[in-house]
Design a protein around this motif. Structure first.
Motif, PDB file in Angstrom:
ATOM      1  N   ALA A 104       0.837  -1.208   0.000  1.00  0.00           N
ATOM      2  CA  ALA A 104       0.000   0.000   0.000  1.00  0.00           C
ATOM      3  C   ALA A 104       0.869   1.254   0.000  1.00  0.00           C
ATOM      4  N   ILE A 105       0.333   2.275  -0.626  1.00  0.00           N
ATOM      5  CA  ILE A 105       0.949   3.614  -0.560  1.00  0.00           C
ATOM      6  C   ILE A 105      -0.143   4.533  -0.044  1.00  0.00           C
ATOM      7  N   MET A 106       0.182   5.307   0.970  1.00  0.00           N
ATOM      8  CA  MET A 106      -0.868   6.171   1.512  1.00  0.00           C
ATOM      9  C   MET A 106      -0.341   7.534   1.933  1.00  0.00           C
ATOM     10  N   ASP A 107      -1.262   8.449   2.014  1.00  0.00           N
ATOM     11  CA  ASP A 107      -0.933   9.767   2.544  1.00  0.00           C
ATOM     12  C   ASP A 107      -0.371   9.597   3.958  1.00  0.00           C
ATOM     13  N   GLY A 108       0.649  10.401   4.301  1.00  0.00           N
ATOM     14  CA  GLY A 108       1.224  10.304   5.645  1.00  0.00           C
ATOM     15  C   GLY A 108       0.946  11.528   6.500  1.00  0.00           C
ATOM     16  N   THR A 109       0.279  12.527   5.931  1.00  0.00           N
ATOM     17  CA  THR A 109       0.117  13.778   6.696  1.00  0.00           C
ATOM     18  C   THR A 109      -0.871  13.618   7.855  1.00  0.00           C
ATOM     19  N   VAL A 110      -1.940  12.887   7.610  1.00  0.00           N
ATOM     20  CA  VAL A 110      -2.963  12.720   8.653  1.00  0.00           C
ATOM     21  C   VAL A 110      -2.389  11.873   9.788  1.00  0.00           C
ATOM     22  N   ILE A 111      -1.674  10.832   9.404  1.00  0.00           N
ATOM     23  CA  ILE A 111      -1.059   9.962  10.411  1.00  0.00           C
ATOM     24  C   ILE A 111      -0.053  10.760  11.248  1.00  0.00           C
ATOM     25  N   THR A 112       0.709  11.608  10.593  1.00  0.00           N
ATOM     26  CA  THR A 112       1.698  12.420  11.328  1.00  0.00           C
ATOM     27  C   THR A 112       0.990  13.337  12.324  1.00  0.00           C
ATOM     28  N   GLU A 113      -0.107  13.913  11.898  1.00  0.00           N
ATOM     29  CA  GLU A 113      -0.852  14.810  12.804  1.00  0.00           C
ATOM     30  C   GLU A 113      -1.358  14.028  14.024  1.00  0.00           C
ATOM     31  N   TYR A 114      -1.997  12.895  13.776  1.00  0.00           N
ATOM     32  CA  TYR A 114      -2.567  12.122  14.889  1.00  0.00           C
ATOM     33  C   TYR A 114      -1.473  11.538  15.774  1.00  0.00           C
ATOM     34  N   ARG A 115      -0.526  10.882  15.130  1.00  0.00           N
ATOM     35  CA  ARG A 115       0.482  10.146  15.892  1.00  0.00           C
ATOM     36  C   ARG A 115       1.264  11.065  16.821  1.00  0.00           C
ATOM     37  N   THR A 116       1.658  12.241  16.344  1.00  0.00           N
ATOM     38  CA  THR A 116       2.506  13.113  17.162  1.00  0.00           C
ATOM     39  C   THR A 116       1.746  13.595  18.398  1.00  0.00           C
ATOM     40  N   GLY A 117       0.502  14.008  18.208  1.00  0.00           N
ATOM     41  CA  GLY A 117      -0.306  14.476  19.340  1.00  0.00           C
ATOM     42  C   GLY A 117      -0.602  13.348  20.316  1.00  0.00           C
ATOM     43  N   LEU A 118      -0.887  12.162  19.791  1.00  0.00           N
ATOM     44  CA  LEU A 118      -1.219  11.041  20.679  1.00  0.00           C
ATOM     45  C   LEU A 118      -0.013  10.600  21.504  1.00  0.00           C
ATOM     46  N   VAL A 119       1.173  10.654  20.912  1.00  0.00           N
ATOM     47  CA  VAL A 119       2.372  10.287  21.694  1.00  0.00           C
ATOM     48  C   VAL A 119       2.584  11.311  22.814  1.00  0.00           C
ATOM     49  N   SER A 120       2.371  12.580  22.523  1.00  0.00           N
ATOM     50  CA  SER A 120       2.475  13.597  23.586  1.00  0.00           C
ATOM     51  C   SER A 120       1.404  13.347  24.654  1.00  0.00           C
ATOM     52  N   ALA A 121       0.224  12.905  24.229  1.00  0.00           N
ATOM     53  CA  ALA A 121      -0.839  12.618  25.215  1.00  0.00           C
ATOM     54  C   ALA A 121      -0.420  11.450  26.109  1.00  0.00           C
ATOM     55  N   ILE A 122       0.185  10.436  25.521  1.00  0.00           N
ATOM     56  CA  ILE A 122       0.653   9.281  26.327  1.00  0.00           C
ATOM     57  C   ILE A 122       1.705   9.755  27.332  1.00  0.00           C
ATOM     58  N   ALA A 123       2.643  10.580  26.860  1.00  0.00           N
ATOM     59  CA  ALA A 123       3.667  11.104  27.780  1.00  0.00           C
ATOM     60  C   ALA A 123       3.004  11.896  28.903  1.00  0.00           C
ATOM     61  N   SER A 124       1.993  12.689  28.562  1.00  0.00           N
ATOM     62  CA  SER A 124       1.309  13.503  29.582  1.00  0.00           C
ATOM     63  C   SER A 124       0.611  12.607  30.597  1.00  0.00           C
ATOM     64  N   LYS A 125       0.007  11.528  30.108  1.00  0.00           N
ATOM     65  CA  LYS A 125      -0.701  10.618  31.017  1.00  0.00           C
ATOM     66  C   LYS A 125       0.240  10.117  32.119  1.00  0.00           C
ATOM     67  N   HIS A 126       1.507   9.899  31.753  1.00  0.00           N
ATOM     68  CA  HIS A 126       2.471   9.399  32.738  1.00  0.00           C
ATOM     69  C   HIS A 126       3.167  10.513  33.512  1.00  0.00           C
ATOM     70  N   LEU A 127       3.342  11.679  32.882  1.00  0.00           N
ATOM     71  CA  LEU A 127       4.251  12.682  33.457  1.00  0.00           C
ATOM     72  C   LEU A 127       3.574  13.958  33.953  1.00  0.00           C
ATOM     73  N   ALA A 128       2.288  14.123  33.637  1.00  0.00           N
ATOM     74  CA  ALA A 128       1.614  15.354  34.091  1.00  0.00           C
ATOM     75  C   ALA A 128       0.761  15.048  35.313  1.00  0.00           C
ATOM     76  N   ASN A 129       0.449  16.107  36.047  1.00  0.00           N
ATOM     77  CA  ASN A 129      -0.460  15.949  37.180  1.00  0.00           C
ATOM     78  C   ASN A 129      -1.817  15.451  36.653  1.00  0.00           C
ATOM     79  N   PRO A 130      -2.348  14.359  37.212  1.00  0.00           N
ATOM     80  CA  PRO A 130      -3.601  13.809  36.674  1.00  0.00           C
ATOM     81  C   PRO A 130      -4.785  14.782  36.763  1.00  0.00           C
ATOM     82  N   THR A 131      -4.668  15.781  37.636  1.00  0.00           N
ATOM     83  CA  THR A 131      -5.794  16.729  37.752  1.00  0.00           C
ATOM     84  C   THR A 131      -5.575  17.981  36.882  1.00  0.00           C
ATOM     85  N   SER A 132      -4.698  17.883  35.909  1.00  0.00           N
ATOM     86  CA  SER A 132      -4.371  19.052  35.063  1.00  0.00           C
ATOM     87  C   SER A 132      -5.632  19.693  34.467  1.00  0.00           C
ATOM     88  N   LYS A 133      -5.702  21.011  34.565  1.00  0.00           N
ATOM     89  CA  LYS A 133      -6.888  21.744  34.093  1.00  0.00           C
ATOM     90  C   LYS A 133      -6.534  22.836  33.081  1.00  0.00           C
TER      91      LYS A 133
END
Ligand SMILES: NC(=O)C1=CN([C@@H]2O[C@H](COP(=O)(O)OP(=O)(O)OC[C@H]3O[C@@H](n4cnc5c(N)ncnc54)[C@H](O)[C@@H]3O)[C@@H](O)[C@H]2O)C=CC1
Ligand SMILES: O=C([O-])C1=[NH+]CCC1
Length: 313
Positions: A104-133
Motif C-alpha cells: 500500500a501507498i498512503m498519505d502520511g500527513t494525517v497519520i503524522t498529525e494524529y500520531r505526534t499528538g497522541l504520543v504527547s498525550a501518552i507522555a502527559s498521562k504518565h508525566l503530568a499531574n492527573p488533575t491538570s486543568k
C-alpha cells in the motif's frame, strides 16, 4: 496473479483512523522500542536529507515490528516556509514483511498529525499531574489541533490558551478547536500557571523560558527537529526531568538536547515498561523528534486492516 496495491488518499486515511485505538497501539510501540532487541522492533536512525537550496529537508523512516508483523517506510518533508502546500508533506509505503513486496501507498500527513499528538498525550498521562486543568499551546499549525484533540481524550481542560508568533494564525486555529480557548499575545501570558504546555512551533530559537513555567508542570516539545535549533531555553531543559521518545535520535537530531547539554532521564517507553520512574510531581519535559517510525507503521498496519474492510464496502 500480481498482488494488488492499495492507494489511499488523505480522505481515505482519515476515514480509517480511530484515535483511541491508536493511542493504545502507540503505547505498546513506545514500550517495545525501549526494550531494545527484546521488543521485536527494528528501527535504524532515520535518514535526513538537507535540501538547503529550497530551505527544506526530507526524512526517511523505516521500521519493522514483530508484534504487528508490519514493515513500512515513511517519507516526510520539513518545508516550514510552504504556504499553499503542507509544511510536512508525507507518504507512507507498507510492505509485506514475508516477501518484501509493496502492499500500500498512503498519505502520511494525517497519520503524522494524529500520531505526534497522541504520543504527547501518552507522555502527559504518565508525566503530568492527573488533575491538570490548564493547557497552553505555543504554535498554531497542524500540531496545535493534533495536540489539542489528543490531550482532550484524557483531560477535561477548563482553560485552554494558544499563542503564536503570528496572532491571526492563532485566532484561526482557536476557531478550529471547537471549544472556547483564549488567544494570548505573548507566550509568557499563555503559559502562566499552565499544568500542561505543548510547544509545536517551527522556531529555531527558544519560545519558552524557565522563569515562566509553574514548578511541577509538564511540557511536550515536538519542534526544533534540527541539531542547531531550540524550542525550549537551555536553563529550562537543564532544570527539568527530561524524557524522550528515543535517546539515540534525540541526541543527534535536536538542539534542545544537544545545545543545552541536559541530562536525559529516560525514554517514555522505559516509564511505560516500569523501568524508570514517572516523576510527575516535578517539572517534566517530553522531547520528541518523531524518530519512531514504527509508531507509524503500527498505525499503518491497523489502517491496512481497515483498508481491507473498507475496500469491501
Ligand atoms: N516530534 C515529532 O514527532 C514531530 C515534530 N514535528 C515538528 O513540530 C513542529 C510543528 O509542526 P506542524 O504543526 O506540523 O507545523 P506547521 O507548519 O503546521 O506549524 C508551525 C507553527 O509554528 C509557527 N512558527 C513559525 N516560526 C515561529 C517562531 N519563530 N516562533 C514561534 N512560532 C513559530 C507557525 O506560525 C505555525 O503556527 C514543527 O517544528 C515540526 O517539524 C512535526 C511532526 C512530528
Ligand atoms: O516524525 C515526523 O513525522 C517528523 N518529525 C520531524 C518532522 C516530521
Amino acid at each position: 496473479m500480481e498482488p494488488s496495491l492499495d492507494i489511499l488518499s488523505k480522505e481515505d486515511v482519515k476515514k480509517c483512523i480511530n484515535a483511541e485505538v491508536l493511542m493504545e497501539k502507540l503505547e505498546f510501540a513506545l514500550a517495545d522500542y525501549s526494550k531494545g532487541e527484546d521488543g521485536g522492533t527494528q528501527q535504524p536512525l532515520r535518514l535526513t536529507i538537507p535540501v538547503d537550496h529550497y530551505k527544506g529537508r526530507q526524512f526517511v523512516m523505516s521500521a519493522f515490528s514483530q508484534r504487528e508483523n508490519a514493515l513500512a517506510t515513511k517519507v516526510v518533508g520539513f518545508y516550514p516556509e510552504n504556504k499553499d502546500e503542507p509544511t510536512h508533506p508525507s507518504d507512507i509505503m507498507l510492505y509485506n514483511p514475508l516477501n518484501g513486496s509493496l502492499q500500500a501507498i498512503m498519505d502520511g500527513t494525517v497519520i503524522t498529525e494524529y500520531r505526534t499528538g497522541l504520543v504527547s498525550a501518552i507522555a502527559s498521562k504518565h508525566l503530568a499531574n492527573p488533575t491538570s486543568k490548564i493547557l497552553a499551546i505555543l504554535g498554531s499549525g497542524v500540531q496545535c489541533t493534533g495536540h489539542f484533540n489528543a490531550l482532550s481524550l484524557l483531560y477535561n481542560f477548563d482553560d485552554v490558551r494558544i499563542w503564536n508568533i503570528n496572532i491571526q494564525s492563532a485566532e484561526i486555529a482557536a476557531k478550529k478547536l471547537g471549544k472556547p480557548c483564549r488567544v494570548c499575545t505573548t507566550a509568557e501570558e499563555a503559559v502562566k500557571d499552565a499544568d500542561i504546555i505543548c510547544t509545536v512551533t517551527s522556531t529555531s530559537t527558544p519560545v519558552l523560558n524557565k522563569d515562566w513555567v509553574k514548578p511541577g508542570c509538564h511540557i511536550n516539545s515536538v519542534g526544533a527537529v534540527k541539531p542547531k535549533w531550540q524550542e525550549l531555553e537551555s536553563d529550562l531543559m537543564r532544570s527539568s526531568v527530561v524524557y524522550v521518545d528515543s535517546k539515540e535520535a534525540a541526541c543527534q537530531e535536536t538542539g534542545d538536547i544537544i545545545i543545552s547539554k541536559c541530562e536525559i532521564y529516560a525514554e517514555i517507553g522505559e516509564v511505560i515498561n516500569g523501568q524508570k520512574e514517572a516523576r510527575w510531581h516535578e517539572t517534566t519535559v517530553f522531547k520528541s523528534v518523531g524518530k519512531l517510525s514504527h509508531k507509524k507503521y503500527i498505525f499503518i498496519k491497523y489502517l491496512n486492516k481497515l483498508i481491507y474492510l473498507y475496500s469491501q464496502l
